[in-house]
Enzyme design. Structure first.
Site, PDB file in Angstrom:
ATOM      1  CE1 TYR A  94       3.652  13.174 -28.013  1.00 17.01           C
ATOM      2  CE2 TYR A  94       2.060  14.696 -27.060  1.00 17.01           C
ATOM      3  CZ  TYR A  94       3.209  14.465 -27.798  1.00 17.01           C
ATOM      4  OH  TYR A  94       3.916  15.518 -28.330  1.00 17.01           O
ATOM      5  CD  GLU A 136       4.044  18.677 -27.716  1.00  7.79           C
ATOM      6  OE1 GLU A 136       2.979  18.205 -27.242  1.00  7.79           O
ATOM      7  OE2 GLU A 136       4.714  18.088 -28.589  1.00  7.79           O
ATOM      8  CE1 TYR A 188       3.882  27.058 -37.175  1.00 10.65           C
ATOM      9  CE2 TYR A 188       6.183  27.657 -37.510  1.00 10.65           C
ATOM     10  CZ  TYR A 188       5.218  26.819 -36.962  1.00 10.65           C
ATOM     11  OH  TYR A 188       5.609  25.750 -36.186  1.00 10.65           O
ATOM     12  CD  GLN A 205       1.503  24.022 -39.595  1.00 11.82           C
ATOM     13  OE1 GLN A 205       1.921  23.363 -40.539  1.00 11.82           O
ATOM     14  NE2 GLN A 205       0.732  23.507 -38.664  1.00 11.82           N
ATOM     15  CE1 TYR A 206      -1.697  29.041 -46.349  1.00 14.96           C
ATOM     16  CE2 TYR A 206      -2.998  28.488 -44.401  1.00 14.96           C
ATOM     17  CZ  TYR A 206      -2.742  28.362 -45.766  1.00 14.96           C
ATOM     18  OH  TYR A 206      -3.545  27.553 -46.532  1.00 14.96           O
TER      19      TYR A 206
END
Length: 252
Positions: A94, A136, A188, A205-206
């Site tokens: 960050y 997060e 995902y 991503q999937y």
């Protein structure tokens, strides 16, 4: 943030509406040139197609518009933090993002780094970063606590590749042979592959079409047209076969 900071950030809203994508495109180019290791983190195909700069421009604009009450952005923060966790974004990254974003605002808007406007945006960014890092952290801890779960990247092997009408179906199993958390349809994973000829890795991503179990993941990959050499889907289809290894994030 002080009332002055809030007013200064809000004063940039018209500029962000007009030139937000130009600013975020400049930011990504600046950051990735200064920190080439981040090319393993950010999807360069999405950079080239403009998808990522557009998404960031929309997020920055929304934050500026609601700077007095970030809680309005709860749904957006949930989406952003989930994406970040799927890409194993670290708290220390960050500061890199913040430094390059502030310099980009200074350079694109032609205002000194020592100006009150940059000070206001620094305060705004630090406020948002604290919120995202906190959310997060909780998500990483929750993933690691699941049965068969983990935080960050985990090595998987491709156990099977099957041709489909639209592309290929990949089946993955953990390289360590340990349990793998189950997943629901619609969740995902991120899959990270090596980009041939470039010495970097790229994530994508999937989404699962069906519930996942039996300590394996199964997902379909379709070829992408008008995309760059960094397209993870096209790399998987052209260069990966049973027995090859990829890095995978936990289902979200």
């Amino acid at each position: 943030m002080t009332p002055q900071h809030i007013e200064l950030v809000k004063s940039t809203v018209p500029v962000l509406r007009e030139n937000g994508v130009a600013l975020t495109s400049y930011f990504y180019n600046r950051m990735l040139n200064n920190n080439p290791d981040l090319k393993n983190v950010f999807n360069l195909d999405h950079q080239s197609t403009g998808r990522q700069p557009r998404a960031l421009a929309a997020a920055v604009l929304a934050y500026a518009e609601h700077i007095e009450n970030p809680s309005v952005l709860a749904k957006a923060i949930e989406h952003i933090t989930t994406k970040h966790v799927s890409l194993d974004i670290k708290p220390e990254q960050y500061s890199i993002v913040g430094e390059n974003l502030l310099h980009s605002i200074s350079e694109v808007l032609n205002v000194p780094m020592e100006s009150d406007l940059i000070a206001a945006w620094k305060a705004a960014y630090l406020q948002l970063a604290d919120i995202l890092i906190g959310v997060e952290k909780a998500k990483y801890e929750a993933l690691a606590a699941e049965n068969g779960g983990w935080a960050g990247w985990r090595g998987f092997s491709i156990s099977n590749v099957e041709e489909t009408e639209a592309g290929k179906r990949f089946t993955l199993a953990a390289q360590d042979g340990q349990a793998v958390t189950a997943a629901e349809a619609g969740q995902y994973i991120s899959v990270k592959v090596k980009v041939p000829g470039h010495g970097i890795e790229q994530p994508q991503q999937y989404k699962f079409a069906a519930a996942q179990g039996n300590n394996q993941f199964v997902f379909d990959v379709k070829p992408e047209e008008n995309h760059t050499e960094y397209s993870v889907s096209n790399i998987l289809l052209s260069h990966y076969k049973a027995g090859d290894a990829v890095q995978v994030s936990a289902p979200l």
